[in-house]
Design a protein around this motif. Sequence first.
Motif, short mmCIF file in Angstrom:
data_model
loop_
_atom_site.label_atom_id
_atom_site.label_comp_id
_atom_site.label_asym_id
_atom_site.label_seq_id
_atom_site.Cartn_x
_atom_site.Cartn_y
_atom_site.Cartn_z
N ALA A 1 5.42 76.63 42.69
CA ALA A 1 6.86 76.90 42.59
C ALA A 1 7.11 78.25 41.96
N GLU A 2 6.34 78.56 40.94
CA GLU A 2 6.53 79.82 40.24
C GLU A 2 6.29 80.99 41.19
N ASN A 3 5.22 80.86 41.94
CA ASN A 3 4.85 81.88 42.90
C ASN A 3 5.92 82.03 43.99
N LEU A 4 6.35 80.88 44.54
CA LEU A 4 7.32 80.90 45.63
C LEU A 4 8.70 81.35 45.19
N SER B 1 18.62 73.01 46.19
CA SER B 1 17.29 72.82 45.63
C SER B 1 16.33 72.41 46.74
N THR B 2 15.09 72.83 46.59
CA THR B 2 14.11 72.50 47.62
C THR B 2 12.83 71.94 47.00
N PHE C 1 10.69 71.29 41.42
CA PHE C 1 11.81 71.68 42.27
C PHE C 1 12.11 73.15 42.10
N ILE C 2 12.48 73.80 43.21
CA ILE C 2 12.94 75.18 43.15
C ILE C 2 14.45 75.17 43.35
N ASN C 3 15.16 75.68 42.37
CA ASN C 3 16.62 75.64 42.40
C ASN C 3 17.22 77.01 42.61
N ILE C 4 18.09 77.07 43.61
CA ILE C 4 18.70 78.35 43.97
C ILE C 4 20.14 78.38 43.51
N LYS C 5 20.49 79.43 42.81
CA LYS C 5 21.88 79.62 42.40
C LYS C 5 22.45 80.81 43.15
N SER D 1 15.34 79.13 39.83
CA SER D 1 14.66 78.54 38.67
C SER D 1 13.79 77.37 39.12
N ILE D 2 12.94 76.94 38.22
CA ILE D 2 12.03 75.84 38.52
C ILE D 2 12.33 74.69 37.57
#
Length: 577
Positions: A66-69, A47-48, A90-94, A84-85
Amino acid sequence: MNIFDYYLEKIKLLLNDLNKEGQIILPSSLDGINAEIPPEKFDCDISTNVAMVLSKINNKPPFDLAENLSKKIKSLDEYIDNVSIAKPGFINIKLKPSFWTNFINNIIKIPDTFGVNEKEDKNKYLVEFVSANPTGPLHVGHCRGAILGDVISNLLSFNKHVVTKEYYVNDYGNQIINFTKSVYARIREIKFNEPFPIDNEDLYPGDYLVDFANNIISANNELDFENYDKISIELTKLSITEALNLIKKNLKSLGIEHDNFVSEKSLVEAKEVEKVIDYLTENNHVYKGKIKAPKGENDQNWIEREQLLFKSTDFGDDKDRALQKSDGSWTYFASDVAYHKNKLDRKYDYLINILGADHAGYIKRITSSVDALSNSKNKLICKVSQLVKLIKDNKPFKMSKRKGDYITVDDLISEVGKDATRFIMLNRSSDVELDFDFDNVKEKSKENPLYYVQYCYARISSVYRHINIDLSVNLKISLSDFEYTSDEIKIFKKISEWPKCIDAASKKLEPHRIPVYLYELASLFHSYWNLGKDKPEKRFISEDKKISDDKLVFLKAISNVIRSGMNILGVETPEKM
RNA sequence: GCGCUUGUAGCUCAACUGGAUAGAGCGCCUGACUUCGGAUCAGGAGGUUCUGGGUUCGACUCCUAGCAGGCGCGCCA
C-alpha cells in the motif's frame, strides 16, 4: 459519471503498467479489486483494497504494498489531494475541493441521465408480474409484488435496457369454470330472484360479482340467461373481461400499466402446450412415471398414478413434475412451460418473474423448464416478494378469504394513497416480511419516510419559488469555479454515490436501495438547511433577496437526484406540501 | 420428513455481491422554534450480528451442523 469506476479504471491501468515494468505481479483477473465508499469516520472519498488483494501473489505484507502504491496513485491526476493508508491495508483517496466543483458542474448538465450505467451491455428484458387470477379485484397481498415488478422495470429502463411489462392471464382451468358459475348464480339472483347458494364452497362469494352480473346483464340483452349451457362460453369471456377491467383499474390506481396481457387460454387453444411437450419429448426431458408421496404425508391416502412427467430433477429440482392430469387435460405447470417457451421465442435476453412468497416452491420447476428449453442457465430470474403483515391499531390484521373481509387495493389507495403505499412497500428488501402499519403510513411526519424525502424536495422548490426560477427548467448560468466548503462537499459525496446505488439496485434487482439512499440524502440536506439558523452564510437567500450561483447549482444537483430517484419509484415530488 | 426463506440495538430495518471501530428510524434521556416552511435539526444511552465448527490477511455476508419463525410440498392456479 461514476467516480468510483473512474478511479478504479485508472488504478487498474496503473497496475498493468507496473506489471509490464516488472514491479508487481498481477493475478489473471483484477475483478477482486474495487473502489468503495469509505466509512464516514475516515476523512477521504474513495478507498480501494488493491494492496490487500495483491498481497499474497506478491508475497508482501499489504501495508508495504500500500505504501508503495499510494505514492503512484497520488500522482494519477491533479485532483487527488492526498492518499493515506489505513490499518489492514486500505488505500484512501481524498479529492480536492476543485474536483467536487467540476463534478457538480458536470452532472448538472445531465439531470435525467446522471446515475445511468453507461458501460453495461444493454439487454432486452421481459418482466412478468402480478398475473393474479382474473376472478376479482386485487387485494393487499398482490400489491407488493405489483409495485416491485413495476419499479424493477423502471430501474432497468432507467439503465437503458429495453423492458416489456407483462401480465399472464390465467383464464383457463377449473377456477375459471367456478368463477363463471359464480357470476351466473349472481345473474340468476338478479334476474330470477333465486338466492345465491352461499354454502357452495366452490363458488366465489364476493359482492363485486353482483356488479359484474349487472354489467353483463345490461350490456347483453340478446343472451338467453335461463340456459347456462347455451351461454357458458360467452359468459366466461364476459366474466373474465369484467374481472380484468377491474384489475386494470386497480393497477392504474397504483400507478402501474402493463405492456402486454397474455392469455393462457389462447396458448392452449393454439396448441402451444402440445408443441412444447413434443419438443421436450424429442429432447428426452419427458417420461411416463409415478410420483412418490412426500415423507411426512399420510401415505394411506396416496394413490400412485402413472402420468406424464417433466424431468426437472435433471436441472436441480427435488422431484419430477406432472404435466398432464388424469382426465387428459394439461396441468397449470404444462401451460406455464408453454408460456415460457413463448417468451423465449420472442428473443429476450432475460426473463424476470415476480412471485409471491406462497409460490416460491414453484421456482425450481419453472427455471428447470426454461433451462431445458433454452439450453442455458440464468435466462430466467425469479424474484420473490415476501408477505405483507397488515397492522391496524397496533394489532396484526388478519384477512380471511372465506369471510370476504380482505382489504382491496381500492381500500388501501383511498385510505393511504398511492405514493405512501409505494414508498413504504419499497423501503424494505423484498426478501423480508413487511410490517405495513396503516396508522403510521398515513402519518405526515418524519415517522413516514415518504414525507421526509418529499419535504426535502419541497424545501428546495420553495427557495426557487422565492427567487422566481422554475426548478424544473435547466439552469441558465455560466458555470464557474465555485468554492464549496466541507458542508457542501459532504452532500456532493453522497450524490457521487448515486450511480453506485443504481448499479447495485439494478444488478441485484433490489429497488429498496433507492428509498434508503434517498432518505440518507434527504437527511443530509435537512441537516444542512438547519445550519442556516446559526450561520447566515449557509442560508440560501440573502437579506437582499438574492442567491448566489454556487447555491443555485448546489440545490439543483440535489433536487435532480431526488426527482430522478422518486421517478424510478413512481412517486410524486410535489413542490409544495 | 423435504425444499425455499428469514434471524442484526427494546421495536421496525440498513450494511455497496468478503472489507476498516456493524449504521438509520421509532421508543427512551438532554437541547434548538417572533421558522430563509419545525412535516426540521443537534447531542446521549442502547450490540457476543441466533448457536457451534470451518474457509482467509479479513466473515453479518461464503461452507457445514444445529436452533427458532414464515411460506410451500400430489393432476389449485
